[in-house]
Design a protein around this motif. Structure first.
Motif, PDB file in Angstrom:
ATOM      1  N   ASP A 213       0.827  -1.201   0.000  1.00 38.05           N
ATOM      2  CA  ASP A 213       0.000   0.000   0.000  1.00 38.05           C
ATOM      3  C   ASP A 213       0.865   1.256   0.000  1.00 38.05           C
ATOM      4  N   ARG A 214       1.938   1.255   0.786  1.00 38.27           N
ATOM      5  CA  ARG A 214       2.821   2.430   0.820  1.00 38.27           C
ATOM      6  C   ARG A 214       3.556   2.611  -0.504  1.00 38.27           C
ATOM      7  N   LEU A 215       4.023   1.508  -1.067  1.00 45.30           N
ATOM      8  CA  LEU A 215       4.768   1.613  -2.317  1.00 45.30           C
ATOM      9  C   LEU A 215       3.869   2.077  -3.461  1.00 45.30           C
ATOM     10  N   ILE A 216       2.671   1.510  -3.539  1.00 46.16           N
ATOM     11  CA  ILE A 216       1.759   1.882  -4.622  1.00 46.16           C
ATOM     12  C   ILE A 216       1.276   3.323  -4.451  1.00 46.16           C
ATOM     13  N   SER A 217       1.067   3.747  -3.212  1.00 49.10           N
ATOM     14  CA  SER A 217       0.634   5.133  -2.984  1.00 49.10           C
ATOM     15  C   SER A 217       1.684   6.130  -3.442  1.00 49.10           C
ATOM     16  N   SER A 218       2.958   5.820  -3.169  1.00 49.26           N
ATOM     17  CA  SER A 218       4.033   6.735  -3.563  1.00 49.26           C
ATOM     18  C   SER A 218       4.107   6.882  -5.078  1.00 49.26           C
ATOM     19  N   PHE A 219       3.931   5.802  -5.806  1.00 49.84           N
ATOM     20  CA  PHE A 219       4.000   5.849  -7.265  1.00 49.84           C
ATOM     21  C   PHE A 219       2.683   6.318  -7.875  1.00 49.84           C
ATOM     22  N   CYS A 568      14.335  12.401   3.770  1.00 53.65           N
ATOM     23  CA  CYS A 568      14.925  13.310   4.737  1.00 53.65           C
ATOM     24  C   CYS A 568      15.975  12.538   5.537  1.00 53.65           C
ATOM     25  N   GLY A 569      17.199  12.977   5.482  1.00 58.95           N
ATOM     26  CA  GLY A 569      18.234  12.297   6.237  1.00 58.95           C
ATOM     27  C   GLY A 569      18.476  10.882   5.773  1.00 58.95           C
ATOM     28  N   ASN A 570      18.415  10.667   4.439  1.00 60.43           N
ATOM     29  CA  ASN A 570      18.678   9.351   3.844  1.00 60.43           C
ATOM     30  C   ASN A 570      17.678   8.294   4.280  1.00 60.43           C
ATOM     31  N   ARG A 571      16.448   8.679   4.617  1.00 59.64           N
ATOM     32  CA  ARG A 571      15.443   7.693   5.007  1.00 59.64           C
ATOM     33  C   ARG A 571      14.059   8.257   4.769  1.00 59.64           C
ATOM     34  N   ILE A 572      13.123   7.354   4.564  1.00 53.07           N
ATOM     35  CA  ILE A 572      11.705   7.700   4.460  1.00 53.07           C
ATOM     36  C   ILE A 572      10.984   6.951   5.558  1.00 53.07           C
ATOM     37  N   ASP A 573      10.247   7.668   6.443  1.00 54.31           N
ATOM     38  CA  ASP A 573       9.590   7.026   7.586  1.00 54.31           C
ATOM     39  C   ASP A 573       8.094   6.971   7.368  1.00 54.31           C
TER      40      ASP A 573
END
Length: 573
Positions: A213-219, A568-573
């Motif tokens: 769900d998170r991956l598909i939402s981002s794209f 942000c800071g080499n990470r996505i939370d």
């Protein structure tokens, strides 16, 4: 004999008249059977021989006697007495203990400040979600009416439809197409297929669905933005895209795929509610506590915490919609018996309470370990309020629902398609009275949307004013598009205190966004990280003064540039 005499003569002075000498070391010796031995001479740093006492052939110094006396003074009672009466003074390290006390107060303030942010964010998501059901159909109807009646008024404008109307038409068409495509997905077959799996398999499937769900939402948001821009981009520019039709099919495929994904999530949750021993529901709730382990013991910055807060808002609102779908499906199976709702109510409350408890504990310890104050949640709330206020301006560059999608990762179209599919399959509308009830329900939704928007807009203006961010609404920083040189602005626009004006000096604000020419670089509100800062024609401004002002506002402007999927800071939370 002469050599022996010479050796005796050489040894005579060193013997001191005694006639004895140690072989090679020059130390005096006493022979057994002779007279009393010579007392040893006192060396440097040693007591005299008269101060020593003889004990078993050894000599004891005064230091040894004092040590023996001090050891004799120690006892168990004296140790216990010292432990009972020992004292210390905390004011000797006042700064340390004051900091610890502030950390405790911060942890106590976190639940209140976090829930205020969550409450405001959930109503923002609700406003964007209700927009799809209420105002979007009306806007699509108005756009179609304008398109049909356009020949009656003549082509006074080069555009057939305004950019906002084109986007509304695309959203409406995507919604209708995906709704009819969802009729080919059998919900009952999916339910029994998931119910036949083991508990461990379902637990793994649910975790995989959350990640997907998170991956598909981002794209997916990028796909929708690309479609909107491709459809509204000025046509005189050089074509650098694949066309509107391919983008449209990509958007339809994304919304349909994301809707199926959310349907599988809702079905898995429904199976967990209907299981007899509730083991699956317990395992799915424990998954929230695993999230604490993966988040608390990591370094977080201010922007990372903002992303996590937006993600928690989106996740909580999505869970509420999923719980609504589960209740609708279960109530349909029991012929809308109200008694069955009270059977589901404890489980619903347990899921909601566990989600709230996990969020509070997670944010409390993240702020504690990273020395972040509780006031940061007020800044987050002001940033979300700024998005709402800026989208209500006449020269806004995006719709508010799209702004929420970018900021929180919440895309309402797939969730709306699924909810419409579930409601239409669960509730049968038959007869004139039923259609009247549907119309009244739709009017109630519109009233709720309008009331919610009014309250949110008022609270947003209050939050923006408290954060002193009004000047960003009326005095935006003008900069060129990345990749283009910062030259003089072409066209008929000048700037007076940051507000675009025409040649006559009047404020140039229209109901629709002003169409810019190709050679005119677009004006965006950006952060102080941009290297080029344009100045108005014929006016010279002090760049150093502006840069010093930007430094004071850098922290707040950074939040306005952070969305859900910004690294942000080499990470996505």
């Amino acid at each position: 004999m002469a050599g022996v005499a010479d050796a005796a003569a050489a040894a005579a002075p060193g013997s001191g008249g005694e006639g004895r000498q140690d072989s090679g070391r020059g130390e005096p010796k006493t022979l057994w059977g002779s007279s009393e031995p010579r007392p040893p001479t006192a060396g440097p740093g040693q007591p005299s021989p008269q101060q020593r006492t003889e004990t078993l052939g050894f000599y004891e110094s005064d230091r040894g006697r004092k040590k023996k006396r001090s050891l004799s003074d120690l006892s168990l009672l004296r140790f216990i007495s010292a432990e009972l009466t020992r004292g210390y003074f905390l004011e000797h390290n006042e700064a340390k203990y004051t900091e610890r006390r502030e950390r405790v107060y911060t942890c106590m303030r976190i639940p209140k400040e976090l829930e205020k942010l969550m409450f405001f964010g959930i109503f923002l998501c609700l406003d964007a979600f209700l927009y799809v059901f209420t105002l979007l159909p009306l806007r699509v109807f108005l756009a179609m009416f304008r398109f049909i009646t356009l020949p009656c008024y003549g082509l006074r404008d080069r555009r057939l439809l305004q950019p906002a109307q084109v986007c509304d038409m695309l959203k409406g068409v995507i919604l209708v197409i995906c709704y009819f495509m969802m009729h080919y997905v059998d919900y009952s077959m999916m339910y029994h297929l998931i119910r036949g799996q083991s508990v461990i398999k379902l637990y793994i499937i649910y975790n995989m669905l959350e990640v997907a769900d998170r991956l598909i939402s981002s794209f997916g948001q990028d796909i929708l933005d690309a479609l909107y821009w491709t459809a509204t981009e000025p046509k005189e520019r050089k074509r650098a895209h694949i066309g509107v039709i391919p983008h449209f099919f990509m958007a339809v495929f994304y919304v349909f795929l994301h809707a199926i994904l959310i349907m599988v999530q809702a079905t898995t949750l429904n199976v967990a509610f209907n299981s007899h021993n509730k083991s699956l529901l317990t395992i799915m709730m424990s998954n929230n506590f695993v999230e604490i382990k993966g988040s608390v013991f990591k370094k977080f910055e201010k922007n990372n915490l903002f992303q996590m807060s937006n993600s928690d808002i989106k996740e909580r609102f999505t869970n509420y919609v999923l719980l609504l779908i589960v209740c609708l499906r279960n109530m349909e199976q029991f012929s809308w018996n109200p008694d069955h709702f009270w059977v589901l109510f404890p489980d619903v409350c347990m899921v909601v309470a566990s989600e709230i408890a996990v969020d509070i504990v997670k944010h409390a310890f993240i702020t504690k370990f990273n020395d972040i104050t509780a006031d940061v949640y007020s800044e987050y709330r002001a940033s979300l309020a700024f998005d709402l206020v800026s989208s209500r301006q006449k020269n806004a560059y995006t719709d508010y629902s799209d702004s929420v999608s970018r900021r929180m990762g919440f895309i309402p179209l797939p969730l709306a398609v699924l909810l419409i599919r579930v409601v239409t399959s669960s509730i049968k509308v038959q007869g004139v009275l039923a259609y009247v009830c549907v119309v009244l329900f739709y009017c109630g939704l519109i009233s709720l949307k309008v009331l919610n928007s009014i309250v949110l807009l008022g609270k947003s203006c209050q939050y923006v004013k408290e954060a002193k961010m009004e000047e960003k609404l009326f005095n935006p920083i003008l900069t060129t598009t990345p990749g283009k040189p910062a030259g003089k602005q072409q066209g008929t626009f000048k700037s007076t205190q940051g507000i675009p004006t025409d040649e006559n000096g009047s404020t140039s604000v229209t109901n629709q966004p002003v169409h810019q020419k190709e050679n005119m670089p677009s004006l965006l509100v950006t952060s102080n990280s941009d290297q080029f800062l344009t100045t108005p024609d014929g006016e010279e401004k002090d760049i150093s003064q502006d840069s010093s002002e930007l430094k004071h506002r850098s922290a707040k402007k950074d939040l306005l540039e952070i969305d859900r999927f910004t690294i942000c800071g080499n990470r996505i939370d």
